[in-house]
Scaffold this active site. Structure first.
Site, PDB file in Angstrom:
ATOM      1  N   LYS A   1      32.303  26.234  -2.669  1.00 38.29           N
ATOM      2  CA  LYS A   1      31.591  25.630  -1.826  1.00 38.29           C
ATOM      3  C   LYS A   1      30.491  25.595  -2.131  1.00 38.29           C
ATOM      4  O   LYS A   1      29.804  25.627  -3.062  1.00 38.29           O
ATOM      5  CB  LYS A   1      31.560  27.349  -1.395  1.00 38.29           C
ATOM      6  CG  LYS A   1      31.079  26.854   0.208  1.00 38.29           C
ATOM      7  CD  LYS A   1      30.644  28.324   0.618  1.00 38.29           C
ATOM      8  CE  LYS A   1      29.504  28.704   1.762  1.00 38.29           C
ATOM      9  NZ  LYS A   1      29.142  30.006   2.516  1.00 38.29           N
TER      10      LYS A   1
ATOM     11  N   PHE B   1      49.939   5.148  19.512  1.00 34.61           N
ATOM     12  CA  PHE B   1      49.180   5.236  20.272  1.00 34.61           C
ATOM     13  C   PHE B   1      47.598   4.620  19.922  1.00 34.61           C
ATOM     14  O   PHE B   1      47.705   4.464  18.849  1.00 34.61           O
ATOM     15  CB  PHE B   1      48.173   6.791  20.616  1.00 34.61           C
ATOM     16  CG  PHE B   1      49.087   7.727  21.309  1.00 34.61           C
ATOM     17  CD1 PHE B   1      49.096   7.947  22.820  1.00 34.61           C
ATOM     18  CD2 PHE B   1      50.265   7.804  20.823  1.00 34.61           C
ATOM     19  CE1 PHE B   1      50.132   8.579  23.596  1.00 34.61           C
ATOM     20  CE2 PHE B   1      51.464   8.928  22.109  1.00 34.61           C
ATOM     21  CZ  PHE B   1      51.086   8.968  23.786  1.00 34.61           C
TER      22      PHE B   1
ATOM     23  N   ASP C   1      40.549   9.055  10.138  1.00 33.96           N
ATOM     24  CA  ASP C   1      40.179   7.651   9.097  1.00 33.96           C
ATOM     25  C   ASP C   1      39.517   7.947   7.711  1.00 33.96           C
ATOM     26  O   ASP C   1      40.027   6.910   6.566  1.00 33.96           O
ATOM     27  CB  ASP C   1      39.413   6.462  10.093  1.00 33.96           C
ATOM     28  CG  ASP C   1      40.053   6.703  11.291  1.00 33.96           C
ATOM     29  OD1 ASP C   1      41.082   6.176  11.559  1.00 33.96           O
ATOM     30  OD2 ASP C   1      38.709   6.690  12.532  1.00 33.96           O
TER      31      ASP C   1
ATOM     32  N   PRO D   1      45.194   6.675   4.333  1.00 32.84           N
ATOM     33  CA  PRO D   1      46.391   5.746   4.025  1.00 32.84           C
ATOM     34  C   PRO D   1      46.678   5.202   5.873  1.00 32.84           C
ATOM     35  O   PRO D   1      46.239   6.739   6.620  1.00 32.84           O
ATOM     36  CB  PRO D   1      47.273   6.116   3.617  1.00 32.84           C
ATOM     37  CG  PRO D   1      46.960   7.545   3.700  1.00 32.84           C
ATOM     38  CD  PRO D   1      45.894   8.188   3.272  1.00 32.84           C
ATOM     39  N   ASP D   2      47.155   4.269   6.586  1.00 33.88           N
ATOM     40  CA  ASP D   2      47.661   4.532   7.949  1.00 33.88           C
ATOM     41  C   ASP D   2      49.072   4.861   8.312  1.00 33.88           C
ATOM     42  O   ASP D   2      49.924   3.898   7.407  1.00 33.88           O
ATOM     43  CB  ASP D   2      47.292   3.277   8.647  1.00 33.88           C
ATOM     44  CG  ASP D   2      47.498   2.773   9.941  1.00 33.88           C
ATOM     45  OD1 ASP D   2      49.049   3.419  10.405  1.00 33.88           O
ATOM     46  OD2 ASP D   2      46.129   2.688  10.518  1.00 33.88           O
ATOM     47  N   ILE D   3      49.346   5.743   8.621  1.00 35.10           N
ATOM     48  CA  ILE D   3      50.247   6.673   8.532  1.00 35.10           C
ATOM     49  C   ILE D   3      51.421   5.275   9.542  1.00 35.10           C
ATOM     50  O   ILE D   3      52.386   5.354   9.736  1.00 35.10           O
ATOM     51  CB  ILE D   3      51.067   7.906   9.358  1.00 35.10           C
ATOM     52  CG1 ILE D   3      49.916   7.994   8.143  1.00 35.10           C
ATOM     53  CG2 ILE D   3      52.064   8.198   9.223  1.00 35.10           C
ATOM     54  CD1 ILE D   3      49.440   9.554   8.675  1.00 35.10           C
TER      55      ILE D   3
ATOM     56  N   LYS E   1      46.510  -3.734  17.647  1.00 38.51           N
ATOM     57  CA  LYS E   1      47.051  -2.559  16.889  1.00 38.51           C
ATOM     58  C   LYS E   1      48.215  -3.275  16.426  1.00 38.51           C
ATOM     59  O   LYS E   1      49.413  -2.567  16.144  1.00 38.51           O
ATOM     60  CB  LYS E   1      46.534  -1.403  17.965  1.00 38.51           C
ATOM     61  CG  LYS E   1      45.409  -0.128  17.414  1.00 38.51           C
ATOM     62  CD  LYS E   1      44.699   1.033  17.414  1.00 38.51           C
ATOM     63  CE  LYS E   1      43.445   1.056  17.333  1.00 38.51           C
ATOM     64  NZ  LYS E   1      43.180   1.459  18.265  1.00 38.51           N
TER      65      LYS E   1
ATOM     66  N   LYS F   1      49.246  -3.038  13.211  1.00 40.33           N
ATOM     67  CA  LYS F   1      50.580  -1.667  12.545  1.00 40.33           C
ATOM     68  C   LYS F   1      51.606  -2.522  12.645  1.00 40.33           C
ATOM     69  O   LYS F   1      52.433  -1.813  12.467  1.00 40.33           O
ATOM     70  CB  LYS F   1      49.710  -0.684  13.313  1.00 40.33           C
ATOM     71  CG  LYS F   1      48.155  -0.366  13.760  1.00 40.33           C
ATOM     72  CD  LYS F   1      47.404   1.231  13.921  1.00 40.33           C
ATOM     73  CE  LYS F   1      46.869   1.392  13.722  1.00 40.33           C
ATOM     74  NZ  LYS F   1      46.354   2.503  12.662  1.00 40.33           N
TER      75      LYS F   1
ATOM     76  N   ASN G   1      39.059  16.275  14.200  1.00 41.26           N
ATOM     77  CA  ASN G   1      39.169  16.574  15.287  1.00 41.26           C
ATOM     78  C   ASN G   1      39.058  17.268  15.929  1.00 41.26           C
ATOM     79  O   ASN G   1      40.379  17.766  15.820  1.00 41.26           O
ATOM     80  CB  ASN G   1      38.979  14.534  15.007  1.00 41.26           C
ATOM     81  CG  ASN G   1      40.500  14.507  15.213  1.00 41.26           C
ATOM     82  OD1 ASN G   1      41.715  14.560  16.069  1.00 41.26           O
ATOM     83  ND2 ASN G   1      40.941  14.015  14.187  1.00 41.26           N
TER      84      ASN G   1
HETATM   85  N1  CTP Z   1      46.822   6.472  13.132  1.00 45.63           N
HETATM   86  C1  CTP Z   1      47.918   6.665  11.696  1.00 45.63           C
HETATM   87  N2  CTP Z   1      47.054   6.757  10.506  1.00 45.63           N
HETATM   88  C2  CTP Z   1      45.824   6.166   9.857  1.00 45.63           C
HETATM   89  C3  CTP Z   1      45.290   6.210  11.901  1.00 45.63           C
HETATM   90  C4  CTP Z   1      45.981   5.616  12.871  1.00 45.63           C
HETATM   91  O1  CTP Z   1      49.040   6.949  11.982  1.00 45.63           O
HETATM   92  N3  CTP Z   1      45.509   6.843   9.677  1.00 45.63           N
HETATM   93  C5  CTP Z   1      48.074   5.928  13.828  1.00 45.63           C
HETATM   94  C6  CTP Z   1      47.794   6.417  15.361  1.00 45.63           C
HETATM   95  O2  CTP Z   1      48.795   8.150  15.010  1.00 45.63           O
HETATM   96  C7  CTP Z   1      48.026   6.020  16.546  1.00 45.63           C
HETATM   97  C8  CTP Z   1      47.379   5.046  16.154  1.00 45.63           C
HETATM   98  O3  CTP Z   1      47.296   4.996  14.389  1.00 45.63           O
HETATM   99  O4  CTP Z   1      48.885   6.285  16.632  1.00 45.63           O
HETATM  100  C9  CTP Z   1      46.128   4.340  16.636  1.00 45.63           C
HETATM  101  O5  CTP Z   1      45.155   5.609  16.020  1.00 45.63           O
HETATM  102  P1  CTP Z   1      43.402   5.408  16.587  1.00 45.63           P
HETATM  103  O6  CTP Z   1      42.800   6.415  16.549  1.00 45.63           O
HETATM  104  O7  CTP Z   1      43.531   4.754  18.406  1.00 45.63           O
HETATM  105  O8  CTP Z   1      43.551   4.115  15.618  1.00 45.63           O
HETATM  106  P2  CTP Z   1      42.793   3.390  14.144  1.00 45.63           P
HETATM  107  O9  CTP Z   1      43.434   3.361  13.605  1.00 45.63           O
HETATM  108  O10 CTP Z   1      42.015   4.657  13.834  1.00 45.63           O
HETATM  109  O11 CTP Z   1      41.684   2.537  14.496  1.00 45.63           O
HETATM  110  P3  CTP Z   1      40.222   2.951  15.062  1.00 45.63           P
HETATM  111  O12 CTP Z   1      39.939   3.717  14.708  1.00 45.63           O
HETATM  112  O13 CTP Z   1      39.672   1.440  14.861  1.00 45.63           O
HETATM  113  O14 CTP Z   1      40.202   2.390  16.747  1.00 45.63           O
END
Ligand code: CTP
Length: 399
Positions: free
Chosen positions: A286, A323, A276, A303-305, A337, A341, A208
Protein backbone atom coordinates in the site's frame (compact mmCIF):
# COMPACT_ATOMS: atom_id res chain seq x y z
CA UNK A 1 -46.90 -16.33 -25.97
CA UNK A 2 -47.83 -19.24 -23.69
CA UNK A 3 -51.23 -19.91 -25.33
CA UNK A 4 -51.55 -23.55 -26.40
CA UNK A 5 -48.38 -24.73 -24.65
CA UNK A 6 -48.38 -27.72 -22.29
CA UNK A 7 -46.63 -27.92 -18.97
CA UNK A 8 -46.10 -30.83 -16.64
CA UNK A 9 -46.07 -29.47 -13.09
CA UNK A 10 -44.45 -31.70 -10.47
CA UNK A 11 -45.51 -30.65 -6.98
CA UNK A 12 -43.02 -31.56 -4.26
CA UNK A 13 -43.54 -31.78 -0.52
CA UNK A 14 -43.13 -28.21 0.65
CA UNK A 15 -45.30 -25.79 2.60
CA UNK A 16 -45.14 -23.60 -0.52
CA UNK A 17 -47.22 -26.21 -2.39
CA UNK A 18 -50.23 -23.93 -1.77
CA UNK A 19 -48.63 -21.46 -4.19
CA UNK A 20 -48.69 -24.15 -6.88
CA UNK A 21 -52.48 -23.90 -6.96
CA UNK A 22 -52.15 -20.20 -7.74
CA UNK A 23 -49.50 -21.02 -10.35
CA UNK A 24 -51.83 -23.49 -12.08
CA UNK A 25 -54.64 -20.88 -12.14
CA UNK A 26 -52.37 -18.22 -13.64
CA UNK A 27 -51.08 -20.64 -16.27
CA UNK A 28 -54.63 -21.78 -17.14
CA UNK A 29 -55.65 -18.10 -17.56
CA UNK A 30 -52.88 -17.83 -20.18
CA UNK A 31 -54.25 -20.79 -22.11
CA UNK A 32 -51.60 -23.26 -20.90
CA UNK A 33 -52.54 -26.92 -20.51
CA UNK A 34 -51.28 -28.05 -17.10
CA UNK A 35 -50.89 -31.73 -16.15
CA UNK A 36 -49.82 -32.32 -12.56
CA UNK A 37 -47.88 -35.02 -10.76
CA UNK A 38 -47.54 -34.95 -6.97
CA UNK A 39 -45.06 -36.66 -4.70
CA UNK A 40 -46.54 -38.59 -1.77
CA UNK A 41 -45.28 -35.92 0.62
CA UNK A 42 -46.96 -33.15 -1.37
CA UNK A 43 -50.38 -34.65 -0.62
CA UNK A 44 -49.82 -33.77 3.07
CA UNK A 45 -49.82 -30.08 2.11
CA UNK A 46 -52.50 -29.85 -0.60
CA UNK A 47 -54.98 -32.41 -1.83
CA UNK A 48 -54.94 -34.07 -5.26
CA UNK A 49 -58.62 -33.13 -5.47
CA UNK A 50 -57.92 -29.38 -5.44
CA UNK A 51 -55.04 -29.82 -7.92
CA UNK A 52 -57.30 -31.84 -10.24
CA UNK A 53 -60.12 -29.29 -9.93
CA UNK A 54 -57.92 -26.33 -10.78
CA UNK A 55 -55.88 -28.01 -13.51
CA UNK A 56 -59.01 -29.72 -14.90
CA UNK A 57 -57.00 -32.90 -15.36
CA UNK A 58 -56.38 -36.10 -13.48
CA UNK A 59 -53.45 -35.86 -11.05
CA UNK A 60 -50.65 -38.46 -11.29
CA UNK A 61 -49.11 -39.81 -8.09
CA UNK A 62 -48.25 -43.47 -8.35
CA UNK A 63 -45.48 -44.98 -10.45
CA UNK A 64 -47.02 -48.43 -10.23
CA UNK A 65 -50.66 -47.50 -10.83
CA UNK A 66 -52.05 -49.81 -13.50
CA UNK A 67 -54.77 -47.38 -14.55
CA UNK A 68 -52.42 -44.37 -14.73
CA UNK A 69 -49.86 -46.30 -16.74
CA UNK A 70 -52.45 -47.58 -19.20
CA UNK A 71 -54.08 -44.14 -19.65
CA UNK A 72 -50.95 -41.99 -19.77
CA UNK A 73 -47.65 -43.70 -18.95
CA UNK A 74 -44.93 -41.75 -17.15
CA UNK A 75 -42.92 -41.43 -20.36
CA UNK A 76 -45.87 -39.94 -22.26
CA UNK A 77 -46.54 -37.60 -19.35
CA UNK A 78 -43.26 -35.80 -20.09
CA UNK A 79 -43.24 -36.32 -23.87
CA UNK A 80 -46.56 -34.53 -24.25
CA UNK A 81 -45.41 -31.42 -22.43
CA UNK A 82 -43.26 -28.55 -23.69
CA UNK A 83 -41.61 -28.03 -20.31
CA UNK A 84 -41.46 -29.64 -16.88
CA UNK A 85 -41.78 -27.33 -13.88
CA UNK A 86 -40.99 -28.59 -10.38
CA UNK A 87 -42.61 -26.33 -7.79
CA UNK A 88 -41.94 -26.65 -4.94
CA UNK A 89 -38.60 -28.33 -5.61
CA UNK A 90 -37.52 -29.69 -2.23
CA UNK A 91 -33.97 -30.48 -1.09
CA UNK A 92 -34.87 -34.17 -1.13
CA UNK A 93 -36.29 -34.16 -4.67
CA UNK A 94 -33.27 -32.22 -6.00
CA UNK A 95 -30.90 -34.64 -4.25
CA UNK A 96 -32.68 -37.57 -5.89
CA UNK A 97 -32.53 -35.83 -9.28
CA UNK A 98 -28.82 -35.13 -8.87
CA UNK A 99 -28.20 -38.78 -7.97
CA UNK A 100 -30.26 -40.02 -10.94
CA UNK A 101 -32.74 -41.93 -8.79
CA UNK A 102 -36.10 -43.21 -9.98
CA UNK A 103 -37.75 -44.16 -6.72
CA UNK A 104 -41.12 -42.47 -7.27
CA UNK A 105 -43.17 -41.14 -10.17
CA UNK A 106 -41.71 -37.59 -9.97
CA UNK A 107 -38.07 -38.76 -9.95
CA UNK A 108 -38.73 -41.30 -12.71
CA UNK A 109 -40.36 -38.73 -14.99
CA UNK A 110 -37.45 -36.33 -14.38
CA UNK A 111 -34.92 -39.06 -15.21
CA UNK A 112 -36.77 -40.24 -18.31
CA UNK A 113 -37.46 -36.85 -19.86
CA UNK A 114 -35.81 -35.15 -22.82
CA UNK A 115 -37.63 -31.88 -22.05
CA UNK A 116 -36.22 -28.79 -20.38
CA UNK A 117 -36.76 -28.59 -16.64
CA UNK A 118 -37.40 -25.56 -14.43
CA UNK A 119 -37.02 -25.88 -10.66
CA UNK A 120 -38.52 -23.53 -8.06
CA UNK A 121 -36.60 -24.58 -4.94
CA UNK A 122 -37.93 -23.95 -1.47
CA UNK A 123 -36.77 -25.07 1.94
CA UNK A 124 -35.48 -23.92 5.29
CA UNK A 125 -32.54 -21.54 4.91
CA UNK A 126 -30.09 -23.92 6.65
CA UNK A 127 -31.11 -26.71 4.28
CA UNK A 128 -30.67 -24.40 1.28
CA UNK A 129 -27.24 -23.23 2.43
CA UNK A 130 -26.06 -26.76 3.26
CA UNK A 131 -23.09 -27.82 1.15
CA UNK A 132 -24.98 -30.92 -0.04
CA UNK A 133 -27.89 -28.88 -1.39
CA UNK A 134 -25.61 -26.28 -2.96
CA UNK A 135 -23.57 -29.04 -4.66
CA UNK A 136 -26.75 -30.72 -5.95
CA UNK A 137 -28.11 -27.43 -7.33
CA UNK A 138 -24.77 -26.63 -8.99
CA UNK A 139 -24.71 -30.07 -10.61
CA UNK A 140 -28.29 -29.77 -11.86
CA UNK A 141 -27.57 -26.31 -13.31
CA UNK A 142 -24.48 -27.69 -15.01
CA UNK A 143 -26.75 -30.24 -16.68
CA UNK A 144 -28.85 -27.41 -18.12
CA UNK A 145 -31.64 -27.39 -15.54
CA UNK A 146 -32.85 -23.85 -14.84
CA UNK A 147 -33.75 -22.59 -11.37
CA UNK A 148 -35.98 -19.70 -10.33
CA UNK A 149 -35.53 -18.41 -6.78
CA UNK A 150 -35.45 -19.09 -3.93
CA UNK A 151 -36.10 -15.56 -2.79
CA UNK A 152 -35.25 -14.03 0.55
CA UNK A 153 -37.80 -13.19 3.20
CA UNK A 154 -39.78 -14.73 6.04
CA UNK A 155 -39.89 -18.50 5.76
CA UNK A 156 -42.77 -20.64 6.96
CA UNK A 157 -40.43 -22.22 9.56
CA UNK A 158 -40.00 -18.83 11.25
CA UNK A 159 -36.44 -18.20 10.08
CA UNK A 160 -35.48 -15.43 7.72
CA UNK A 161 -33.24 -15.86 4.71
CA UNK A 162 -32.96 -17.42 1.32
CA UNK A 163 -35.33 -20.36 0.90
CA UNK A 164 -38.75 -18.91 0.08
CA UNK A 165 -40.23 -20.26 -3.17
CA UNK A 166 -40.44 -17.79 -6.06
CA UNK A 167 -43.89 -16.23 -6.44
CA UNK A 168 -46.12 -17.48 -9.31
CA UNK A 169 -45.45 -14.35 -11.51
CA UNK A 170 -41.68 -14.95 -11.24
CA UNK A 171 -42.15 -18.63 -12.11
CA UNK A 172 -44.30 -17.65 -15.10
CA UNK A 173 -41.62 -15.17 -16.26
CA UNK A 174 -39.07 -18.00 -16.09
CA UNK A 175 -41.43 -20.28 -18.03
CA UNK A 176 -41.86 -17.58 -20.70
CA UNK A 177 -38.08 -17.25 -20.87
CA UNK A 178 -37.67 -20.99 -21.35
CA UNK A 179 -40.41 -21.30 -23.97
CA UNK A 180 -39.40 -18.21 -25.97
CA UNK A 181 -38.43 -18.78 -29.62
CA UNK A 182 -34.73 -19.60 -29.95
CA UNK A 183 -33.56 -18.24 -33.32
CA UNK A 184 -29.88 -18.34 -32.29
CA UNK A 185 -29.93 -22.02 -31.27
CA UNK A 186 -26.57 -23.57 -32.19
CA UNK A 187 -24.73 -20.22 -32.37
CA UNK A 188 -22.09 -19.18 -29.85
CA UNK A 189 -21.64 -15.70 -28.43
CA UNK A 190 -19.36 -13.77 -26.12
CA UNK A 191 -20.21 -10.52 -24.39
CA UNK A 192 -17.95 -8.21 -22.38
CA UNK A 193 -19.61 -6.14 -19.69
CA UNK A 194 -18.96 -3.84 -16.74
CA UNK A 195 -15.89 -1.79 -15.89
CA UNK A 196 -12.33 -2.98 -15.46
CA UNK A 197 -10.36 -2.18 -12.31
CA UNK A 198 -6.69 -1.38 -12.83
CA UNK A 199 -4.66 -1.69 -9.62
CA UNK A 200 -2.59 1.20 -8.25
CA UNK A 201 -1.55 -0.80 -5.19
CA UNK A 202 -3.16 -3.74 -3.33
CA UNK A 203 -6.05 -1.56 -2.08
CA UNK A 204 -6.57 1.15 -4.71
CA UNK A 205 -7.54 0.98 -8.35
CA UNK A 206 -8.52 3.06 -11.38
CA UNK A 207 -12.09 2.25 -12.39
CA UNK A 208 -15.21 3.80 -13.88
CA UNK A 209 -18.94 4.06 -13.22
CA UNK A 210 -20.13 1.39 -15.67
CA UNK A 211 -22.88 -0.70 -14.03
CA UNK A 212 -22.75 -3.62 -16.49
CA UNK A 213 -26.54 -3.38 -16.90
CA UNK A 214 -26.45 -3.14 -20.70
CA UNK A 215 -23.87 -5.88 -21.27
CA UNK A 216 -25.53 -8.25 -18.81
CA UNK A 217 -28.94 -7.64 -20.45
CA UNK A 218 -27.44 -8.43 -23.88
CA UNK A 219 -25.89 -11.67 -22.60
CA UNK A 220 -29.25 -12.67 -21.08
CA UNK A 221 -31.09 -11.88 -24.33
CA UNK A 222 -28.59 -13.84 -26.45
CA UNK A 223 -28.94 -16.85 -24.15
CA UNK A 224 -32.73 -16.53 -24.23
CA UNK A 225 -32.54 -16.64 -28.04
CA UNK A 226 -30.66 -19.92 -27.76
CA UNK A 227 -27.04 -18.79 -28.28
CA UNK A 228 -24.40 -20.54 -26.15
CA UNK A 229 -23.31 -17.39 -24.39
CA UNK A 230 -20.31 -16.53 -22.23
CA UNK A 231 -20.21 -13.26 -20.36
CA UNK A 232 -16.80 -11.85 -19.49
CA UNK A 233 -17.63 -9.40 -16.73
CA UNK A 234 -15.70 -6.86 -14.72
CA UNK A 235 -16.75 -6.06 -11.14
CA UNK A 236 -20.49 -5.22 -11.11
CA UNK A 237 -23.45 -5.57 -8.76
CA UNK A 238 -25.66 -7.03 -11.49
CA UNK A 239 -27.17 -10.47 -10.80
CA UNK A 240 -25.77 -13.34 -12.91
CA UNK A 241 -27.93 -13.60 -16.06
CA UNK A 242 -29.86 -16.88 -16.42
CA UNK A 243 -28.44 -19.49 -18.76
CA UNK A 244 -25.12 -17.66 -19.31
CA UNK A 245 -21.61 -18.94 -18.54
CA UNK A 246 -19.83 -16.29 -16.50
CA UNK A 247 -16.11 -15.47 -16.46
CA UNK A 248 -15.25 -12.86 -13.84
CA UNK A 249 -12.22 -10.67 -14.42
CA UNK A 250 -10.88 -7.43 -12.94
CA UNK A 251 -8.32 -5.93 -15.32
CA UNK A 252 -8.29 -5.24 -19.06
CA UNK A 253 -5.46 -7.74 -19.50
CA UNK A 254 -7.50 -10.43 -17.74
CA UNK A 255 -10.49 -9.57 -19.95
CA UNK A 256 -8.33 -9.91 -23.06
CA UNK A 257 -6.94 -13.28 -21.93
CA UNK A 258 -10.48 -14.56 -21.23
CA UNK A 259 -11.75 -13.37 -24.62
CA UNK A 260 -8.81 -14.95 -26.47
CA UNK A 261 -9.54 -18.28 -24.77
CA UNK A 262 -13.17 -18.06 -25.92
CA UNK A 263 -12.53 -17.35 -29.61
CA UNK A 264 -13.72 -18.46 -32.09
CA UNK A 265 -17.40 -17.64 -31.54
CA UNK A 266 -20.13 -16.61 -33.98
CA UNK A 267 -21.10 -13.35 -32.30
CA UNK A 268 -19.10 -10.96 -30.11
CA UNK A 269 -20.58 -7.95 -28.35
CA UNK A 270 -18.19 -5.67 -26.46
CA UNK A 271 -20.19 -3.60 -24.00
CA UNK A 272 -17.50 -3.33 -21.32
CA UNK A 273 -16.18 0.06 -20.28
CA UNK A 274 -12.56 -1.01 -20.40
CA UNK A 275 -10.16 1.36 -18.63
CA UNK A 276 -8.07 2.99 -21.34
CA UNK A 277 -4.95 3.06 -19.18
CA UNK A 278 -3.41 1.04 -16.40
CA UNK A 279 -0.69 1.88 -13.94
CA UNK A 280 2.64 0.82 -15.46
CA UNK A 281 3.98 -0.70 -12.27
CA UNK A 282 1.37 -1.19 -9.53
CA UNK A 283 2.94 -1.09 -6.05
CA UNK A 284 3.21 -4.41 -4.22
CA UNK A 285 2.49 -2.71 -0.90
CA UNK A 286 0.00 0.00 0.00
CA UNK A 287 1.34 3.43 -0.96
CA UNK A 288 1.84 5.56 2.18
CA UNK A 289 1.58 9.31 2.59
CA UNK A 290 5.05 10.69 3.21
CA UNK A 291 7.36 13.58 2.95
CA UNK A 292 7.63 13.20 -0.82
CA UNK A 293 4.06 14.43 -1.37
CA UNK A 294 1.57 12.79 -3.73
CA UNK A 295 2.88 9.88 -5.82
CA UNK A 296 3.12 10.25 -9.57
CA UNK A 297 1.33 7.47 -11.42
CA UNK A 298 2.85 6.49 -14.71
CA UNK A 299 0.15 5.07 -17.04
CA UNK A 300 0.37 2.78 -20.06
CA UNK A 301 -2.38 2.10 -22.59
CA UNK A 302 -4.49 -1.04 -22.15
CA UNK A 303 -5.05 -3.53 -24.98
CA UNK A 304 -8.14 -2.80 -27.07
CA UNK A 305 -10.27 -5.92 -26.70
CA UNK A 306 -12.82 -5.00 -29.36
CA UNK A 307 -10.09 -4.20 -31.90
CA UNK A 308 -8.36 -7.51 -31.08
CA UNK A 309 -11.61 -9.40 -31.78
CA UNK A 310 -12.32 -7.31 -34.91
CA UNK A 311 -8.92 -8.22 -36.36
CA UNK A 312 -8.74 -11.83 -35.20
CA UNK A 313 -8.30 -13.20 -38.75
CA UNK A 314 -9.63 -16.74 -39.09
CA UNK A 315 -10.91 -16.60 -35.49
CA UNK A 316 -12.89 -13.41 -36.11
CA UNK A 317 -16.60 -13.84 -35.22
CA UNK A 318 -19.12 -13.51 -38.06
CA UNK A 319 -20.56 -10.48 -36.31
CA UNK A 320 -18.53 -8.11 -34.14
CA UNK A 321 -20.47 -5.43 -32.28
CA UNK A 322 -18.96 -2.60 -30.26
CA UNK A 323 -20.32 0.32 -28.30
CA UNK A 324 -19.26 3.93 -28.60
CA UNK A 325 -19.70 5.92 -25.43
CA UNK A 326 -19.60 9.53 -26.58
CA UNK A 327 -20.39 12.92 -25.12
CA UNK A 328 -20.28 14.85 -28.44
CA UNK A 329 -20.44 14.14 -32.21
CA UNK A 330 -21.95 10.79 -31.29
CA UNK A 331 -22.52 9.30 -34.77
CA UNK A 332 -19.36 10.72 -36.39
CA UNK A 333 -17.18 9.35 -33.58
CA UNK A 334 -18.96 5.99 -33.80
CA UNK A 335 -18.23 5.81 -37.54
CA UNK A 336 -14.56 6.40 -36.85
CA UNK A 337 -14.57 3.56 -34.28
CA UNK A 338 -16.23 1.21 -36.79
CA UNK A 339 -13.21 1.34 -39.08
CA UNK A 340 -10.56 1.82 -36.42
CA UNK A 341 -11.66 -1.28 -34.47
CA UNK A 342 -12.66 -3.48 -37.43
CA UNK A 343 -16.19 -4.15 -36.21
CA UNK A 344 -19.44 -4.65 -38.14
CA UNK A 345 -21.76 -2.59 -35.99
CA UNK A 346 -21.22 0.14 -33.45
CA UNK A 347 -24.01 0.96 -31.03
CA UNK A 348 -23.41 4.62 -30.31
CA UNK A 349 -24.84 6.20 -27.20
CA UNK A 350 -24.64 9.61 -25.62
CA UNK A 351 -23.14 9.25 -22.15
CA UNK A 352 -23.09 12.93 -21.21
CA UNK A 353 -24.26 13.19 -17.57
CA UNK A 354 -27.60 14.80 -18.59
CA UNK A 355 -28.58 11.54 -20.38
CA UNK A 356 -28.14 9.41 -17.24
CA UNK A 357 -26.98 6.44 -19.36
CA UNK A 358 -24.15 5.32 -17.08
CA UNK A 359 -25.77 3.44 -14.20
CA UNK A 360 -29.26 4.35 -15.52
CA UNK A 361 -31.94 2.04 -16.90
CA UNK A 362 -32.46 3.61 -20.33
CA UNK A 363 -30.37 4.06 -23.43
CA UNK A 364 -30.74 5.94 -26.73
CA UNK A 365 -28.88 4.01 -29.41
CA UNK A 366 -27.78 4.77 -32.97
CA UNK A 367 -26.79 1.56 -34.75
CA UNK A 368 -23.94 2.53 -37.08
CA UNK A 369 -22.78 0.13 -39.82
CA UNK A 370 -21.03 0.41 -43.18
CA UNK A 371 -24.33 1.14 -44.98
CA UNK A 372 -25.71 3.82 -42.69
CA UNK A 373 -27.25 4.63 -39.33
CA UNK A 374 -30.41 3.33 -37.63
CA UNK A 375 -31.74 5.64 -34.93
CA UNK A 376 -33.51 3.72 -32.17
CA UNK A 377 -35.98 5.35 -29.79
CA UNK A 378 -35.05 5.70 -26.11
CA UNK A 379 -35.50 2.20 -24.68
CA UNK A 380 -34.82 0.39 -21.44
CA UNK A 381 -31.53 -1.51 -21.46
CA UNK A 382 -33.50 -4.80 -21.57
CA UNK A 383 -35.39 -3.53 -24.64
CA UNK A 384 -32.12 -2.47 -26.30
CA UNK A 385 -30.81 -5.99 -25.67
CA UNK A 386 -33.92 -7.64 -27.12
CA UNK A 387 -33.85 -5.37 -30.19
CA UNK A 388 -30.16 -6.02 -30.76
CA UNK A 389 -30.63 -9.78 -30.53
CA UNK A 390 -33.58 -9.65 -32.90
CA UNK A 391 -31.39 -7.65 -35.32
CA UNK A 392 -28.53 -10.17 -34.91
CA UNK A 393 -30.94 -13.00 -35.74
CA UNK A 394 -32.04 -11.23 -38.95
CA UNK A 395 -28.45 -10.43 -39.92
CA UNK A 396 -27.41 -14.06 -39.53
CA UNK A 397 -30.50 -15.17 -41.48
CA UNK A 398 -32.02 -16.93 -38.48
CA UNK A 399 -35.09 -14.83 -37.67
N1 CTP B 1 -13.12 -1.27 -25.87
C1 CTP B 1 -12.37 -2.41 -25.68
N2 CTP B 1 -11.14 -2.33 -25.14
C2 CTP B 1 -10.61 -1.13 -24.78
C3 CTP B 1 -11.37 0.05 -24.96
C4 CTP B 1 -12.62 -0.06 -25.50
O1 CTP B 1 -12.86 -3.51 -25.99
N3 CTP B 1 -9.42 -1.09 -24.25
C5 CTP B 1 -14.42 -1.38 -26.52
C6 CTP B 1 -15.62 -1.09 -25.64
O2 CTP B 1 -16.09 -2.25 -25.03
C7 CTP B 1 -16.59 -0.52 -26.64
C8 CTP B 1 -15.72 0.17 -27.68
O3 CTP B 1 -14.44 -0.42 -27.53
O4 CTP B 1 -17.30 -1.54 -27.31
C9 CTP B 1 -15.59 1.64 -27.59
O5 CTP B 1 -15.33 2.06 -26.28
P1 CTP B 1 -15.20 3.60 -25.96
O6 CTP B 1 -14.90 3.78 -24.50
O7 CTP B 1 -16.36 4.34 -26.52
O8 CTP B 1 -13.99 4.01 -26.84
P2 CTP B 1 -12.46 4.06 -26.64
O9 CTP B 1 -11.85 3.02 -27.50
O10 CTP B 1 -12.11 4.01 -25.20
O11 CTP B 1 -12.11 5.46 -27.31
P3 CTP B 1 -12.20 6.94 -26.73
O12 CTP B 1 -11.85 6.84 -25.28
O13 CTP B 1 -11.21 7.64 -27.54
O14 CTP B 1 -13.59 7.40 -26.98
Amino acid sequence: MLEGRNILLIIGAGIAAYKSLELIRRLRERGVGVRCAMTDGATHFITPLSVAAISEHKVYQDLFSLTDESEMGHIRLSRESDLIVVAPATADLMARMAAGMADDLAATVLLATDKRVLLAPTMNVMMWNHAATQANVALLRQRGIVTVGPGSGDLACGEVGSGRMAEPPEIIAAIEYMLAPRPLEGASALVTSGPTYEPIDPVRFIGNRSSGKQGHAIAAALARAGARTTLVAGPTHEPDPAGVALVRIETANEMLAAVERLLPVDIAVCAAAVADWRVAAPANNKLKKGRNGAPTLSLVENPDILATIGRAGARRPRLVVGFAAETENVVANARAKLTKKGCDWVLANDVSPAQGTFGGDRNTIHLVHADGVEDWPTLTKAEVAARLVERVGRHLGRA
